[in-house]
Design a protein around this motif. Structure first.
Motif, PDB file in Angstrom:
ATOM      1  N   GLY A 198       0.829  -1.195   0.000  1.00 23.04           N
ATOM      2  CA  GLY A 198       0.000   0.000   0.000  1.00 23.04           C
ATOM      3  C   GLY A 198       0.865   1.249   0.000  1.00 23.04           C
ATOM      4  N   SER A 199       0.232   2.399   0.193  1.00 23.84           N
ATOM      5  CA  SER A 199       0.972   3.650   0.245  1.00 23.84           C
ATOM      6  C   SER A 199       0.442   4.489   1.403  1.00 23.84           C
ATOM      7  N   VAL A 200       0.632   5.802   1.335  1.00 23.96           N
ATOM      8  CA  VAL A 200       0.117   6.734   2.338  1.00 23.96           C
ATOM      9  C   VAL A 200      -0.613   7.849   1.596  1.00 23.96           C
ATOM     10  N   VAL A 201      -1.821   8.169   2.054  1.00 25.48           N
ATOM     11  CA  VAL A 201      -2.595   9.272   1.490  1.00 25.48           C
ATOM     12  C   VAL A 201      -2.869  10.278   2.601  1.00 25.48           C
ATOM     13  N   ILE A 202      -2.425  11.496   2.413  1.00 27.80           N
ATOM     14  CA  ILE A 202      -2.567  12.552   3.412  1.00 27.80           C
ATOM     15  C   ILE A 202      -3.441  13.654   2.825  1.00 27.80           C
ATOM     16  N   GLY A 203      -4.438  14.101   3.586  1.00 29.17           N
ATOM     17  CA  GLY A 203      -5.397  15.089   3.117  1.00 29.17           C
ATOM     18  C   GLY A 203      -4.840  16.499   3.083  1.00 29.17           C
ATOM     19  N   ASP A 204      -5.737  17.461   2.920  1.00 28.64           N
ATOM     20  CA  ASP A 204      -5.367  18.875   2.857  1.00 28.64           C
ATOM     21  C   ASP A 204      -5.179  19.461   4.255  1.00 28.64           C
ATOM     22  N   ASP A 205      -4.367  20.514   4.342  1.00 32.00           N
ATOM     23  CA  ASP A 205      -4.214  21.309   5.576  1.00 32.00           C
ATOM     24  C   ASP A 205      -3.706  20.482   6.750  1.00 32.00           C
ATOM     25  N   VAL A 206      -2.856  19.517   6.469  1.00 31.01           N
ATOM     26  CA  VAL A 206      -2.272  18.658   7.499  1.00 31.01           C
ATOM     27  C   VAL A 206      -0.900  19.204   7.881  1.00 31.01           C
ATOM     28  N   GLU A 207      -0.581  19.184   9.178  1.00 30.78           N
ATOM     29  CA  GLU A 207       0.758  19.545   9.641  1.00 30.78           C
ATOM     30  C   GLU A 207       1.377  18.330  10.307  1.00 30.78           C
ATOM     31  N   ILE A 208       2.652  18.051   9.967  1.00 31.88           N
ATOM     32  CA  ILE A 208       3.356  16.887  10.503  1.00 31.88           C
ATOM     33  C   ILE A 208       4.653  17.370  11.123  1.00 31.88           C
ATOM     34  N   GLY A 209       4.831  17.102  12.418  1.00 33.04           N
ATOM     35  CA  GLY A 209       5.965  17.617  13.173  1.00 33.04           C
ATOM     36  C   GLY A 209       7.271  16.902  12.873  1.00 33.04           C
ATOM     37  N   ALA A 210       8.345  17.497  13.366  1.00 33.50           N
ATOM     38  CA  ALA A 210       9.691  17.026  13.077  1.00 33.50           C
ATOM     39  C   ALA A 210       9.895  15.583  13.514  1.00 33.50           C
ATOM     40  N   ASN A 211      10.555  14.825  12.641  1.00 29.11           N
ATOM     41  CA  ASN A 211      10.962  13.440  12.917  1.00 29.11           C
ATOM     42  C   ASN A 211       9.795  12.501  13.190  1.00 29.11           C
ATOM     43  N   THR A 212       8.640  12.840  12.690  1.00 28.64           N
ATOM     44  CA  THR A 212       7.494  11.920  12.735  1.00 28.64           C
ATOM     45  C   THR A 212       7.588  10.961  11.557  1.00 28.64           C
ATOM     46  N   THR A 213       7.133   9.720  11.774  1.00 30.56           N
ATOM     47  CA  THR A 213       7.173   8.716  10.716  1.00 30.56           C
ATOM     48  C   THR A 213       5.776   8.139  10.496  1.00 30.56           C
ATOM     49  N   ILE A 214       5.419   7.977   9.233  1.00 26.28           N
ATOM     50  CA  ILE A 214       4.127   7.410   8.859  1.00 26.28           C
ATOM     51  C   ILE A 214       4.399   6.278   7.864  1.00 26.28           C
ATOM     52  N   ASP A 215       4.093   5.046   8.268  1.00 26.89           N
ATOM     53  CA  ASP A 215       4.402   3.876   7.450  1.00 26.89           C
ATOM     54  C   ASP A 215       3.379   3.666   6.349  1.00 26.89           C
ATOM     55  N   ARG A 216       3.818   3.092   5.246  1.00 28.50           N
ATOM     56  CA  ARG A 216       2.925   2.746   4.150  1.00 28.50           C
ATOM     57  C   ARG A 216       2.092   1.528   4.533  1.00 28.50           C
TER      58      ARG A 216
END
Length: 336
Positions: A198-216
């Motif tokens: 799979g992959s990763v789908v991120i919506g609009d107006d999202v903020e992701i902080g430093a050194n955060t990880t989001i797995d596929r």
């Protein structure tokens, strides 16, 4: 640049008290105020500074308006009003609308109007960057990545192949999106990798902080909804789904295939076990461990509040004796 207080009131729909010609060039706290800056009062414990602050203006509620010793702005929610006013003093993104000569952009990548790509960045084939996207130094944009308009991706971010990022997002330094999910199977005493397709789908107006990880995702995509706010050092595992406008504080860890609803708030270091469902409008306080699904909105806690070391040792000792106490109660109830 300085802005007249009256102009701020007009732009943000706030009531002006006092001289609207006061010029504001930044923000400050009430306790450490300075001339030319605007502050706010949202927490009653800081009300004592209202009369003595050196700030040139203060944003207050209607209840505190009469106590103003400076010009001010009156708001239904002073903290929200402050957030909007303070955004006017953010330094602009380093957007030149140009590709730096030391960036590497594959000829098969697609760049919209006004895209900025800094030195050392790499953009792979078939990546699509919409208008106004800003890519920071040494960031890697993988093959087939799609980024919506006006999104800012800071330095040293990695977007793995096939990731989709919405419009007006902000990714802080060190973020990794689309890394391999932690999928393993034991075979004859050895771990074998389960492909993460799979992959990763991120919506609009999202903020992701430093050194955060989001797995596929392993099979289906990991999905982050619109307006989600994620703090630093958060781990989101494969196949997790997070609803719109949810906020995750630092060091939250969400295990694979769990679903978090919309308008939830997870405090610092909350842990969510895998394959769980948390409904909308749930608040989970810091250090809570979630091991079962939450079906009803509300506030949930499991962390142990701080105590003196002596009191903590007594509480632990009492807990260790509970099993013996339970056995004695059962004996008494049985008449043995």
């Amino acid at each position: 640049m300085a802005v007249r207080l009256g102009a701020l009131a007009e732009r943000h729909g706030l009531e002006l008290i006092g001289d609207g010609n006061v010029e504001i060039d930044g923000v400050c706290t009430l306790a450490n105020g300075r001339a030319g800056a605007i502050s706010f009062l949202a927490n009653p414990q800081y009300r004592r500074y209202l009369a003595s602050t050196a700030a040139s203006a203060v944003i207050v509620s209607t209840a505190d308006a009469e106590a103003l010793a400076t010009p001010g702005l009156v708001a239904r929610d002073p903290y929200v009003a402050y957030a909007r006013v303070a955004s006017e003093f953010l330094p602009p993104a380093d957007a030149t609308g140009q590709v730096h000569p030391r960036a590497v952009v594959d000829e098969q990548a697609s760049l919209g109007a006004g895209v900025t790509i800094a030195a050392g960045a790499v953009v792979a084939a078939d990546a699509r960057l919409a208008d106004g996207v800003c890519i920071g130094p040494n960031t890697v944009i993988g093959r087939g990545v799609q980024i919506g308009s006006d999104t800012v991706v800071a330095a040293n971010v990695t977007l793995e192949d096939g990731v989709t990022i919405g419009a007006r997002c902000r990714l802080h330094p060190g973020v990794v999106v689309g890394s391999r999910g932690f999928g393993l199977a034991m075979d004859a005493g050895r771990w074998i990798e389960v492909p993460q397709l799979g992959s990763v789908v991120i919506g609009d107006d999202v903020e992701i902080g430093a050194n955060t990880t989001i797995d596929r995702g392993a099979v289906e995509d990991t999905v982050i909804g619109h307006g989600v706010k994620i703090d630093n050092l958060v781990q989101i595992a494969h196949n997790v789904r997070i609803g719109d406008h949810t906020a995750l504080a630092a060091k939250v860890g969400i295990a694979g295939s769990s679903t978090i609803g919309s308008y939830c708030m997870l405090g610092g270091a909350v842990g969510v076990a895998g394959h769980l469902e948390i409904t909308d409008k749930v608040m989970i306080t810091g250090m809570t461990l979630v091991t079962r699904s939450i079906r009803e909105p509300g506030t949930y806690s499991s962390g142990w509040p701080v105590a003196t070391s002596g009191e903590w040792r007594k509480q632990v000792a009492r807990l260790r004796r509970l099993g013996k106490l339970e056995d004695r109660v059962k004996q008494l109830e049985s008449g043995a």
